[in-house]
Write a protein that holds these residues in place. Structure first.
Motif, PDB file in Angstrom:
ATOM      1  N   ASP A 162     -30.066  -7.554  15.280  1.00 26.58           N
ATOM      2  CA  ASP A 162     -31.577  -7.661  14.769  1.00 26.58           C
ATOM      3  C   ASP A 162     -31.572  -8.586  13.462  1.00 26.58           C
ATOM      4  OD1 ASP A 162     -32.177  -5.590  16.510  1.00 26.58           O
ATOM      5  OD2 ASP A 162     -31.671  -3.777  14.986  1.00 26.58           O
ATOM      6  N   ARG A 212     -34.900 -16.502   8.823  1.00 24.93           N
ATOM      7  CA  ARG A 212     -34.893 -15.103   9.098  1.00 24.93           C
ATOM      8  C   ARG A 212     -33.808 -14.459   8.788  1.00 24.93           C
ATOM      9  NH1 ARG A 212     -38.544 -13.663  13.064  1.00 24.93           N
ATOM     10  NH2 ARG A 212     -37.510 -11.647  13.551  1.00 24.93           N
ATOM     11  N   TYR A 255     -34.964 -10.478  11.188  1.00 27.88           N
ATOM     12  CA  TYR A 255     -36.322 -10.271  10.753  1.00 27.88           C
ATOM     13  C   TYR A 255     -36.955 -11.261  10.063  1.00 27.88           C
ATOM     14  CZ  TYR A 255     -33.794  -5.595  10.878  1.00 27.88           C
ATOM     15  OH  TYR A 255     -32.941  -4.404  11.144  1.00 27.88           O
ATOM     16  N   ALA A 256     -38.048 -11.428  10.304  1.00 31.70           N
ATOM     17  CA  ALA A 256     -38.817 -12.458   9.398  1.00 31.70           C
ATOM     18  C   ALA A 256     -38.759 -12.132   7.851  1.00 31.70           C
ATOM     19  CB  ALA A 256     -40.320 -12.414   9.723  1.00 31.70           C
ATOM     20  N   CYS A 299     -34.868  -6.577   2.315  1.00 27.13           N
ATOM     21  CA  CYS A 299     -35.284  -6.948   1.103  1.00 27.13           C
ATOM     22  C   CYS A 299     -36.227  -5.725   0.827  1.00 27.13           C
ATOM     23  CB  CYS A 299     -36.399  -8.281   1.415  1.00 27.13           C
ATOM     24  SG  CYS A 299     -35.798  -9.805   1.825  1.00 27.13           S
ATOM     25  N   ALA A 300     -36.929  -5.036   1.506  1.00 24.44           N
ATOM     26  CA  ALA A 300     -37.763  -3.866   0.999  1.00 24.44           C
ATOM     27  C   ALA A 300     -36.939  -2.939   0.220  1.00 24.44           C
ATOM     28  CB  ALA A 300     -38.311  -2.978   2.059  1.00 24.44           C
ATOM     29  N   ASP A 305     -40.803 -11.882   5.242  1.00 24.32           N
ATOM     30  CA  ASP A 305     -41.588 -10.986   4.802  1.00 24.32           C
ATOM     31  C   ASP A 305     -41.999  -9.800   5.411  1.00 24.32           C
ATOM     32  OD1 ASP A 305     -42.824 -12.070   7.341  1.00 24.32           O
ATOM     33  OD2 ASP A 305     -44.827 -12.561   6.111  1.00 24.32           O
ATOM     34  N   GLU A 306     -40.973  -9.539   6.262  1.00 21.00           N
ATOM     35  CA  GLU A 306     -40.990  -8.230   7.039  1.00 21.00           C
ATOM     36  C   GLU A 306     -39.430  -7.456   7.095  1.00 21.00           C
ATOM     37  OE1 GLU A 306     -42.114  -9.014  11.084  1.00 21.00           O
ATOM     38  OE2 GLU A 306     -44.514  -9.099  10.369  1.00 21.00           O
ATOM     39  N   CYS A 307     -38.602  -8.114   6.228  1.00 19.37           N
ATOM     40  CA  CYS A 307     -37.338  -7.705   6.242  1.00 19.37           C
ATOM     41  C   CYS A 307     -37.077  -6.423   5.695  1.00 19.37           C
ATOM     42  CB  CYS A 307     -36.433  -8.833   5.625  1.00 19.37           C
ATOM     43  SG  CYS A 307     -34.656  -8.154   5.299  1.00 19.37           S
ATOM     44  N   PRO A 308     -36.709  -5.371   6.325  1.00 18.88           N
ATOM     45  CA  PRO A 308     -36.144  -4.250   5.785  1.00 18.88           C
ATOM     46  C   PRO A 308     -35.317  -4.123   4.519  1.00 18.88           C
ATOM     47  CG  PRO A 308     -35.315  -4.068   7.890  1.00 18.88           C
ATOM     48  CD  PRO A 308     -36.178  -5.382   7.691  1.00 18.88           C
ATOM     49  N   SER A 341     -34.794 -12.714  -1.962  1.00 20.16           N
ATOM     50  CA  SER A 341     -35.438 -11.799  -1.176  1.00 20.16           C
ATOM     51  C   SER A 341     -36.762 -11.430  -1.985  1.00 20.16           C
ATOM     52  CB  SER A 341     -34.528 -10.481  -1.026  1.00 20.16           C
ATOM     53  OG  SER A 341     -34.512  -9.885  -2.257  1.00 20.16           O
TER      54      SER A 341
END
Length: 223
Positions: free
Chosen positions: A190, A48, A192-193, A200-201, A195-198, A219
């Motif tokens: 906090d 994570r 995050y998985a 990374c986004a 593929d759901e990491c903000p 990432s």
């Protein structure tokens, strides 16, 4: 949470500091060693992601500071009349050994063999019929601590308490199969998985100096 020290024939009579002071001093030590990294992008052992990383390896070279942290954990554990201290390899070895030193009892570690934590090297003989404290450095998912508890029981020992330097996952005693869980420092961050990491986004680069990022993880934004 840690309380005041109770009497024990094995305890150090000088270890009488209230828990709030122990926690504050433990946090100071972590900060002095720059072991709490913030505002970054890190990959944890679980895979994570998060923005905060507890870099325990930054503390370990400073043996006098690790000795002090071990003394703090020993102060709490002396109330349980511990016979043996056990920790999981690799992370829990150093912390558990220093704790055992201050308690004046043997210290052993469990290591991974074929996917499971077991007590090899004859260490299982130290556990049978004994009251055992499990000591871990960082609790995130609690997996290593829980498997160490199970390994102690498989070797015929009785786990009387689990204690960690840092509980960053909000782990509870029931999740570890232990009657008691305490930590010098407890903070939740906090995560995050992948593929759901903000982070990374947002295209924030992964720190490649610590954690699993040091093993070349990238990432989604970097792919």
């Amino acid at each position: 949470m840690l309380g005041l020290m109770t009497t024990s024939s094995r305890s150090n009579p000088e270890l009488t500091t209230p828990k709030s002071d122990l926690s504050a001093r433990a946090l100071d030590i972590m900060r002095d060693c720059q072991a709490i990294l913030t505002d970054g992008h890190f990959v944890y052992t679980s895979g994570r992601h998060g923005s905060v990383y507890i870099n325990k390896d930054a503390v370990y070279p400073h043996t006098y500071k690790i000795a002090e942290l071990g003394a703090f954990i020993a102060q709490h554990l002396c109330q349980f009349d511990v016979d043996v201290v056990a920790g999981p390899a690799l992370g829990g070895i150093i912390m558990s050994q220093w704790t055992a030193h201050h308690l004046g009892v043997p210290g052993v570690f469990a290591e991974r063999r074929e996917g499971e934590l077991v007590f090899a090297r004859g260490y299982d003989k130290f556990l049978k019929g004994k009251r055992v404290a499990v000591v871990e450095d960082i609790l995130t998912t609690g997996l290593s601590a829980r498997q160490t508890v199970e390994a102690v029981e498989a070797a015929g020992g009785t786990v009387v308490a689990v204690c960690a330097l840092f509980n960053r996952g909000g782990i509870k005693a029931s999740e570890l199969g232990a009657p008691e869980l305490s930590s010098l420092i407890e903070m939740q961050f906090d995560d995050y998985a992948a593929d759901e990491c903000p982070l990374c986004a947002k295209g924030i680069p992964i720190n490649t100096d610590v954690g699993k990022g040091a093993k070349g993880t990238v990432s989604a934004a970097q792919k």
